[in-house]
Scaffold this motif. Structure first.
Motif, short mmCIF file in Angstrom:
data_model
loop_
_atom_site.label_atom_id
_atom_site.label_comp_id
_atom_site.label_asym_id
_atom_site.label_seq_id
_atom_site.Cartn_x
_atom_site.Cartn_y
_atom_site.Cartn_z
N MET A 111 0.85 -1.28 -0.06
CA MET A 111 0.00 -0.04 -0.04
C MET A 111 0.70 1.24 -0.06
SD MET A 111 -3.34 0.97 0.20
CE MET A 111 -4.11 -0.36 1.35
N ASP A 112 0.32 2.25 -0.64
CA ASP A 112 1.38 3.37 -0.95
C ASP A 112 0.56 4.69 -1.02
OD1 ASP A 112 4.72 4.14 -2.60
OD2 ASP A 112 3.61 4.87 -0.70
N ASP A 113 1.14 5.79 -0.84
CA ASP A 113 0.52 7.03 -0.89
C ASP A 113 0.78 7.52 -2.41
OD1 ASP A 113 1.38 8.23 2.37
OD2 ASP A 113 -0.27 6.96 1.66
N TYR A 114 -0.27 8.21 -3.19
CA TYR A 114 -0.40 8.53 -4.28
C TYR A 114 -1.20 10.01 -4.44
CZ TYR A 114 0.96 3.93 -6.06
OH TYR A 114 1.74 2.95 -6.17
N TRP A 115 -0.60 10.67 -5.39
CA TRP A 115 -1.17 12.12 -5.45
C TRP A 115 -1.25 12.57 -7.06
CZ3 TRP A 115 -1.99 14.91 -0.92
CH2 TRP A 115 -1.28 14.17 0.22
N GLY A 116 -2.36 13.27 -6.83
CA GLY A 116 -2.48 14.18 -8.19
C GLY A 116 -1.67 15.27 -8.35
N GLN A 117 -1.88 15.94 -9.39
CA GLN A 117 -0.90 17.07 -9.88
C GLN A 117 -1.37 18.32 -9.25
OE1 GLN A 117 -3.41 15.76 -11.76
NE2 GLN A 117 -4.45 17.37 -12.73
N GLY A 118 -2.48 18.40 -8.68
CA GLY A 118 -2.84 19.60 -8.14
C GLY A 118 -3.86 20.55 -9.02
N THR A 119 -4.70 20.97 -8.44
CA THR A 119 -5.43 22.00 -9.25
C THR A 119 -5.77 23.32 -8.52
OG1 THR A 119 -7.56 22.26 -10.73
CG2 THR A 119 -7.82 20.88 -8.62
N GLN A 120 -5.94 24.32 -9.10
CA GLN A 120 -5.80 25.78 -8.55
C GLN A 120 -7.28 26.08 -8.26
OE1 GLN A 120 -3.31 28.18 -7.46
NE2 GLN A 120 -5.07 29.05 -6.43
N VAL A 121 -7.64 26.41 -7.29
CA VAL A 121 -8.87 27.19 -6.67
C VAL A 121 -8.77 28.48 -6.02
CG1 VAL A 121 -11.05 26.88 -5.09
CG2 VAL A 121 -10.13 24.83 -6.10
N THR A 122 -9.24 29.61 -6.89
CA THR A 122 -9.09 30.95 -6.47
C THR A 122 -10.55 31.49 -6.05
OG1 THR A 122 -7.16 31.16 -8.08
CG2 THR A 122 -8.29 33.21 -7.30
#
Length: 125
Positions: A111-122
């Protein structure tokens, strides 16, 4: 390869709403916790909300009553509905998940941690 791909986000006025979604793809055996995190300029990344595979949720105090996290296990997708947005919600939002992929050449189940690339919320008027 396991990937988390986010969509949504953008610009909203104070009091407005935005929705985020994050889909996991790849050779996935199991997904445990899925969540949303955010990082504002000059600040550390913080938990916004997370949901377990059986639907248990946890929210940061700052978003309780305004944000709703949900997931579709069949689609391997987690959602974040953000209502009553405030300027202080402005940040890059990241999807994160605890994922166990099918073993590769090593034959190990991990089991491992995975992340998305990120999205800006303004949030701004």
């Amino acid at each position: 390869q396991v990937q988390l791909v986010e969509s949504g986000g953008g610009l909203a006025q104070p009091g407005g709403s935005l929705g985020l979604s994050c889909a996991a793809s790849g050779s996935i055996f199991n997904i445990n916790i899925m969540g949303w995190y955010r990082q504002a300029p000059g600040k550390e990344r913080e938990l916004v909300a997370r949901v377990t595979s059986d639907g248990s949720t946890k929210y940061a105090d700052s978003v309780k009553g305004r944000f709703t996290i949900s997931r579709d296990n069949a689609k391997k997708t987690v959602y974040l509905q953000m209502n009553s947005l405030k300027p202080e919600d402005t940040a890059v939002y990241y999807c994160g998940a605890d994922i166990m992929p099918y073993p590769g050449a090593s034959g190990l189940w991990e089991m491992d941690d995975y992340w998305g690339q990120g999205t800006q919320v303004t949030v701004s008027s």
